[in-house]
Design an enzyme around this catalytic site. Structure first.
Site, PDB file in Angstrom:
ATOM      1  CG  HIS A  52      -2.278   2.314   8.037  1.00  0.00           C
ATOM      2  ND1 HIS A  52      -2.540   0.962   8.150  1.00  0.00           N
ATOM      3  CD2 HIS A  52      -0.933   2.455   8.074  1.00  0.00           C
ATOM      4  CE1 HIS A  52      -1.379   0.312   8.247  1.00  0.00           C
ATOM      5  NE2 HIS A  52      -0.393   1.198   8.211  1.00  0.00           N
ATOM      6  CD  GLU A  80       8.894   3.688   4.157  1.00  0.00           C
ATOM      7  OE1 GLU A  80       9.950   3.584   4.810  1.00  0.00           O
ATOM      8  OE2 GLU A  80       8.670   3.078   3.092  1.00  0.00           O
ATOM      9  CG  ASP A  81       4.597   6.828   4.289  1.00  0.00           C
ATOM     10  OD1 ASP A  81       5.502   6.334   3.600  1.00  0.00           O
ATOM     11  OD2 ASP A  81       3.556   6.227   4.610  1.00  0.00           O
ATOM     12  CG  ASP A 263      -9.917 -31.012  12.664  1.00  0.00           C
ATOM     13  OD1 ASP A 263     -10.172 -31.047  11.436  1.00  0.00           O
ATOM     14  OD2 ASP A 263      -8.782 -30.830  13.109  1.00  0.00           O
TER      15      ASP A 263
END
Ligand code: MN
Length: 728
Positions: A52, A80-81, A263
């Site tokens: 990721h 964070e992780d 369009d």
């Protein structure tokens, strides 16, 4: 396992292509650190977690961002992780990278899904404010893009939540930043989860007509390429079917069928220079019939997010309408990557910035960023995105947010009412400015105060824009200046009565007055005057009530005094006025407007009894008036005058506009006035110092409000550095 390494090598290849001098060791270290930190953590689809951040870093690299941003993208989920901390990252990769990672982490911790629509805009602003550095937003967008690309692996609830948040939060942000390519992808991916049935229908219908559409696209494309080639225009022509979300929007919000979308097929012609854009347009309009009213020139007038192109809608030989967008390569970069196109890492320092002026603001932003003042950069960036607000700085660098059109007075009151009340002058960017000066984004404003200041001027109420300043000024008048309020209120009331042709004696009749006072809960007449004086109630409103009371009094006595026979009001002789000015104590006196300061209705004015030419009317801020107050021989000649009944008459006044010398700007100024229907009676431009030009314009306006909005409009033209009233 090996696929992770392969992906990492892909990333290196992308980076080296646009940034050959990149410190690959450092980037590799960031990759390895992130991979180690995430350890055995897996993504929902079962792949190693590092895939990721790797993908996010690749998106960041595709946008062409700098080395710190790529490292930060690789590390963006570490704080964070994993057990990694800000300090760890700072030690290994430096302060900038650590700050970027921290910024992304903070944004990740906020959830937006339950927010009401009207709160969304504030949330978007908050997100910008939190980010402090535009790169944080760009990394966050890359993170989000990869998350929605892999949304099929998460739970249905999570899919909808993320899709909604993306649609309401991140796609609009990408749009603001002009990053069309990312915006489209975010929208197309999200709408699939938000309205799968409708999207399926669209996809099915597009599939059915796919062969037909392809054939059409190819025909037009080769016809355009051939024609432009014949005329030696070097260009790239491409055709496509509109992206799914914009079809979705047209079908569901404008209730159109797929076949009714004008369009649905869009072509893009990319050329080398602006002249060719217009050449190409000419050729297209010769080949195909243009649909009237559909041509848009975003080259002449770029969109706020810097987007530039020519758009035209035409009808093909088969009767199928389509859109063509024509732009240069530079414009194309901006259209695809928006702010990031300007953010792009450039080899060497002297990379040329094309179209200097059009991107002046971006350049300004980039320059301030080079001074490593990310905060100021963010403030400046916020500024150009929120058009109804103006952001200015205190000398200490705090940001003050005011309504557009605000003046130094608004600024002073937003700091503190004491600052406003003791204000004696204002400086903008180190230069003394008049109180009516309209503040611009990024201005540094400082207010001069003095203990002996005489407090706010009543005229300020006409200049200011913010409700906060208005309230505070009224408060002041209410408290501090009761006597003066009573006097002003009385004058305003009486003048309004004259205007309404109601004799003062009638208005003050006990049975009328008592009702008027009671209705507005005033205890006494002076209280009412005071309220009019500080602006708590308008004289007009009070007079309307007087009129109503007079009517109902007349109705009560219907028999003796039918409504039609209310005695014709006697017009007070002293109300005679010339050019809308009443001179106190002097009837029928000749009035002239001073040439030095050219007052107009709404200006605070004062009269000077001249020798033989009647009364000459000056603005109270006219320097001739101010200077003359020190001359004992003249002080007695100054007399109170006021505006009355000026209606629709036009008054001449002079403004001075200081501009940066650039082609077309004089025309821009003139046409701005023209749009506002402000009459110009003289227009004179002359060179001033340092590449500046000074334009003196004599305009004819009804009043000060009209003038102030004209001045604000001029001030908003790019290249205009100052607009002020001439005062001598
Ligand atoms: Mn992430």
């Amino acid at each position: 396992m090996s696929s992770v390494i392969e992906k990492y090598h892909d990333l290196e290849a992308v980076i080296l292509e646009y940034m050959p001098s990149a410190n690959i060791e450092r980037i590799r270290a960031a990759f390895e650190y992130a991979r180690k930190s995430h350890g055995t953590q897996l993504r929902k689809q079962g792949t190693e977690y590092i895939t990721h951040p790797l993908a996010a870093a690749e998106i960041v690299a595709e946008i062409g961002m700098d080395e710190d941003s790529i490292c930060a993208a690789l590390l963006h989920d570490c704080i964070e992780d994993t057990v990694a901390t800000h300090e760890d990252i700072e030690k290994l990769f430096g302060k900038d990278v650590a700050t970027l990672v921290e910024g992304v982490t903070k944004l990740t911790q906020v959830t937006y899904t339950s927010v009401e629509e009207e709160q969304m805009e504030n949330m978007r602003k908050m997100l910008f404010a939190m980010a402090k550095d535009i790169r944080v937003i760009l990394i966050k967008l890359a993170d989000r893009l990869h998350n929605v690309r892999t949304l099929q692996y998460v739970s249905e609830i999570k899919q909808r939540e993320t899709a909604l948040e993306t649609m309401e939060m991140y796609a609009p942000i990408a749009h603001r930043l002009g990053m069309q390519r990312i915006k489209w992808e975010l929208e197309d991916l999200s709408i699939k989860y938000l309205d799968p049935v409708a999207v399926n229908d669209i996809v099915k219908e597009l599939d059915q007509r796919h062969i037909e559409d392809e054939a059409f696209l190819n025909t037009v494309q080769s016809r355009l390429t051939e024609r432009l080639g014949e005329y030696g225009i070097s260009c790239q022509v491409s055709g496509r079917v509109k992206h799914i979300y914009s079809i979705y929007r047209k079908m569901f919000s404008e209730k159109k069928l797929l076949s009714e979308i004008l369009d649905l097929h869009a072509f893009r012609v990319i050329v080398n220079d602006i002249a060719d854009c217009y050449n190409v347009l000419g050729h297209i309009h010769e080949l195909y019939r243009p649909i009237p009213g559909c041509f848009k020139d975003y080259i002449g007038t770029p969109k706020p997010n810097m987007y530039q192109s020519l758009h035209t809608n035409v009808i093909g030989s088969e009767g199928v309408p389509f859109e063509v967008q024509i732009r240069t390569w530079d414009m194309h970069q901006t259209a695809e990557y928006g702010i990031a196109a300007h953010w792009k890492y450039k080899e060497g320092k002297g990379g040329k910035v094309a179209d200097e002026e059009k991107f002046a603001w971006v350049r300004r932003l980039l320059e301030s960023q080079q001074d490593a003042d990310a905060q100021e950069f963010m403030h400046a960036l916020k500024i150009d995105m929120f058009a109804d607000e103006v952001f200015v700085f205190t000398p200490r660098g705090d940001v003050i947010n005011l309504p557009v059109g605000s003046t130094p007075i608004d600024f002073a009151y937003s700091i503190h009412s004491e600052v406003g009340n003791s204000m004696t002058g204002a400086m903008v960017n180190g230069r003394l400015v008049p109180y009516a000066h309209i503040l611009n984004n990024g201005d540094i404003v400082s207010i001069q105060t003095s203990k002996s200041a005489k407090g706010p001027n009543r005229d300020w109420l006409d200049i200011i824009k913010s409700p906060e300043a208005r309230n505070k000024i009224r408060q002041w008048f209410k408290k501090e200046k009761r006597e003066e309020n009573v006097m002003h209120g009385k004058l305003a009331f009486e003048s309004e009565l004259r205007h309404a042709k109601i004799p003062l004696a009638d208005a003050l009749r006990e049975e009328v007055l008592s009702k008027v006072l009671t209705r507005a809960s005033f205890g006494a007449l002076d209280e009412m005057y005071a309220a009019i004086g500080y602006g708590g109630i308008s004289a007009q409103k009070v007079v309307n009530r007087v009129r109503e009371e007079l009517r109902s009094a007349a109705k009560l006595k219907k028999d003796e005094l039918p409504l039609e026979e209310i005695p014709e009001p006697k017009i007070n002789n002293s109300a005679k006025h010339y050019h809308g000015v009443v001179v106190e104590g002097l009837d029928n006196c000749l009035v002239k407007f001073a040439r030095c300061c050219t007052p107009i209705p709404g200006d605070a004015i004062v009269g000077f009894i001249t020798r033989g030419y009647g009364v000459s009317v000056h603005r109270q801020d006219c320097h001739n008036y101010i200077a003359s107050l020190n001359d004992p021989d003249e002080t007695e000649r100054w007399i109170r005058v006021s505006w009355v009944d000026t209606g629709d008459s036009l008054y001449s006044t002079t403004i001075e506009v200081q501009i940066v010398d650039r082609t077309g700007i004089v025309v821009d100024v003139a046409s701005a006035l023209n749009t506002l229907k402000v009459k110009i009676s003289s227009f004179n431009a002359r060179p001033a110092t340092a590449g500046m030009t000074l334009i003196t314009i004599v305009v004819e306006v009804k009043n000060r409000d009209e003038l102030i909005s004209a001045m604000a409009k001029i001030m908003s033209i790019s290249g205009v550095s100052d607009v002020r009233r001439a005062d001598g």
